[in-house]
Design an enzyme around this catalytic site. Structure first.
Site, PDB file in Angstrom:
ATOM      1  CG  HIS A 239      -1.834  -1.035   1.140  1.00 17.49           C
ATOM      2  ND1 HIS A 239      -2.284  -1.800   2.224  1.00 17.49           N
ATOM      3  CD2 HIS A 239      -2.672  -1.515   0.131  1.00 17.49           C
ATOM      4  CE1 HIS A 239      -3.157  -2.989   1.792  1.00 17.49           C
ATOM      5  NE2 HIS A 239      -3.306  -2.576   0.666  1.00 17.49           N
TER       6      HIS A 239
ATOM      7  CD  GLU B  94      -0.679   0.121   4.587  1.00 24.24           C
ATOM      8  OE1 GLU B  94      -0.144  -0.715   4.669  1.00 24.24           O
ATOM      9  OE2 GLU B  94      -2.109   0.419   4.364  1.00 24.24           O
TER      10      GLU B  94
ATOM     11  CG  HIS C 214       0.538  -4.138   5.160  1.00 20.75           C
ATOM     12  ND1 HIS C 214      -0.355  -3.899   4.089  1.00 20.75           N
ATOM     13  CD2 HIS C 214       1.203  -5.182   4.762  1.00 20.75           C
ATOM     14  CE1 HIS C 214      -0.292  -4.766   3.199  1.00 20.75           C
ATOM     15  NE2 HIS C 214       0.728  -5.660   3.685  1.00 20.75           N
TER      16      HIS C 214
ATOM     17  CD  GLU D 148      -1.380  -3.551   9.318  1.00 20.12           C
ATOM     18  OE1 GLU D 148      -1.013  -2.489   8.844  1.00 20.12           O
ATOM     19  OE2 GLU D 148      -1.977  -4.258   8.320  1.00 20.12           O
TER      20      GLU D 148
END
Ligand SMILES: [Zn+2]
Length: 572
Positions: free
Chosen positions: A196, A199, A303, A397
């Protein structure tokens, strides 16, 4: 009258059918025909009805009776001399001292095609300036990668797996003491960041990891061991086009998340549970080709937008319902995945505390979660890697803010550094080995499975395989068309990788009683003490204890087949 005859006939037919069924059941024969499901790099068959382990679809594996019990060829690999203990906050880890050593024979690369090493001519090799804690756009990143690789040719190799929609290279830096060649028997690991585009913190963490591994090689015993025993492929940006339109300081939102055509790349992969109709994007295509060519043992997608280590499955057979239910969608390797995610979270400065990013957002106990238990998604890279290529992949994440101000980058790096390094070491946990034929030649694409874990994996063209397992007792199974299946027992401890080498002997074609010259020579090359493959052993498709459907059994099968046809015709 006609009705009575019809009823009587139907009753007789049903009675005979049930009788046949019962007789076969008593004889232990398999009632239903066996379908060989494809193993890897293709759909594994119909999705399970429930997410639980038991519902994972069978892959048509042979029964133990059809398996040649091979003389044991496994051993606990010896540990290295103990190095200085590394700083560690998580007790359950591997160190250079308790890692196993495998052969260091260097052979040609497993990855035959994708590696196009970037030209280094014209690059100023004196670029030893440390990577600064700023964001690097595509031009800056490309320049730094080329310069850094040119400055460290003994530990790095830069290659591109393809281009983005707007023509930007999807760079991968290999960091290893053998950067240009696969090390036979040693695992390949990958980190993929910035899928992404907004990110962005993940992209900078990937770049800092490259620098850290290389710069620490000579001072840090653990990292030296890691780079000597592993090839670490780091892809800092799978979505360079998205990054270019994302904005620093933007913690949430979707600007820059998608590729230049507006596709979410982490929803663009073939999915195990649902049909994914989204058009395949160039970035996804390049990624798929890459991981089809290199057998990665371990992987993490990097991410941002939360602080948690998430593990497969990301999707579930009943996601419409599950979107509200938060039920885990477990893989057959759930224990391993939970361990990998926990290891990452525990080696991060704060992730394991499971503090919610903000009031109202989810908190994750111990800093980990099953992907689908958080929220199910279709077409993610994580499930694809696991199901199609047998790679153990988690999703990290890295920060609550997707694109935090550059001033925060040093903090994020200091928090993630140890976790990123430690995670790679997990590729050396479990079992590994080589599969060869009767003449000692490596066997490629052998379907391998740990018994009780219906998640197959395959050997490379060098006959190598790796599988991450926690300490315990296991049985490994190997199958290849035309060879006698083999299985073997082994144990895994916390401090040693276990090496299990297997030999598959050719199955003699029953249609040709004399066999081929190759088969005959195999047959006679066995030493007197070896178990000799039985020419009349059932093939994998005859999944039953009875060697061949002859006599009464054959008659019953014929009858049952005719009954099946009749019933199909009667009731559609
Ligand atoms: Zn993301």
């Amino acid at each position: 009258m006609k009705t009575a005859v019809w009823y009587t006939s139907t009753f007789v037919v049903i009675f005979i059918y049930l009788y046949c069924y019962l007789v076969q059941f008593i004889r232990g024969a398999e009632i239903r025909p066996q379908h060989h499901q494809p193993l890897l790099r293709s759909r594994l068959g119909a999705p399970p009805q429930q997410p639980a382990l038991a519902s994972y679809p069978s892959l048509g594996w042979p029964l133990s009776s059809a398996v040649h019990q091979h003389p044991s060829q496994h051993r606990q690999l010896p540990p290295l001399p103990p190095p200085p203990p590394p700083p560690e906050v998580f007790s359950d880890y591997l160190t250079p001292g308790n890692m196993a050593v495998s052969s260091s024979i260097s052979v040609s690369s497993v990855s035959s095609a994708p590696v196009q090493v970037a030209p280094v001519s014209g690059i100023v090799a004196a670029a030893n300036k440390p990577l600064d804690f700023t964001y690097h756009n595509y031009e800056d990143m490309t320049t730094w990668l080329k310069q850094f690789s040119a400055s460290n040719p003994d530990l790095t190799a830069l290659y591109s797996i393809g281009k983005s929609v707007q023509g930007r290279d999807l760079w991968v830096m290999v960091v290893s003491s053998s950067p240009f060649q696969h090390m036979k028997g040693k695992p390949d690991v990958k980190y993929v960041a910035n899928i992404h585009g907004n990110e962005a913190v993940s992209r900078e963490m990937a770049l800092h990891l490259i620098q850290h591994l290389v710069k620490s090689y000579r001072e840090d015993a653990y990292i030296r061991w890691l780079l000597d025993q592993t090839r670490i492929h780091i892809l800092p940006s799978l979505n360079p086009d998205g990054f270019e339109v994302a904005r620093e300081g933007t913690c949430t939102g979707g600007q820059g998340r998608y590729n230049a055509r507006g596709f979410d790349l982490n929803r663009n992969f073939p999915d195990y549970f649902k049909q994914n109709t989204k058009r395949l994007q160039p970035e996804t295509e390049a990624y798929k080709e890459w991981i089809a060519k290199i057998q990665f043992t371990l992987s993490a997608g990097l991410h941002a937008g939360a602080l948690v280590a998430s593990y497969p499955f990301d999707n579930t057979p009943n996601s419409a319902y599950q979107a509200f239910a938060s039920t885990p969608s477990q893989t057959p390797d759930d224990d391993v995945f939970h361990h990998l995610a926990t290891l990452y979270a525990r080696n991060h400065a704060t992730m394991y505390q499971g503090v919610a990013c903000k009031p109202g957002s989810p908190s994750f106990p111990n800093g980990t979660t099953n992907g689908a238990a958080w929220y199910p998604l279709t077409g993610g890279a994580q499930d694809y890697s696991y199901v199609w290529t047998g790679t153990m992949e988690i999703t990290v994440e890295m920060a609550c803010c997707k694109y935090p101000p550059a001033a925060e980058l040093p903090l994020h790096w200091s928090e993630h550094r140890q976790a990123l390094v430690r995670f790679v070491g997990e590729a050396h946990r479990g079992v590994r080995g080589f599969v060869t034929d009767g003449n000692g030649r490596p066997l490629e694409n052998v379907a391998m499975k740990i018994k009780g874990r219906d998640a197959p994996f395959q050997t490379t063209k060098h006959g190598e395989y790796w599988r991450i397992l926690l300490p315990g007792y296991y049985r490994i199974e190997a199958y290849k068309e035309g060879y006698e299946p083999v299985e073997d027992d082994f144990s895994v401890t916390d401090h040693h990788a276990t090496q299990v080498n297997l030999t598959l002997f050719k199955q003699v074609d029953s249609k040709n009683a004399f066999g081929t010259l190759d088969e005959v020579s195999n047959y006679y090359s066995l030493s007197p003490g070896d178990e000799r493959p039985n020419k009349r052993q059932p093939t994998i498709s005859n999944k039953q204890d009875v060697p061949h459907p002859t006599g009464l059994t054959g008659l019953l099968i014929t009858l049952r087949s005719q009954m099946d046809n009749l019933f199909t015709n009667l009731f559609g």
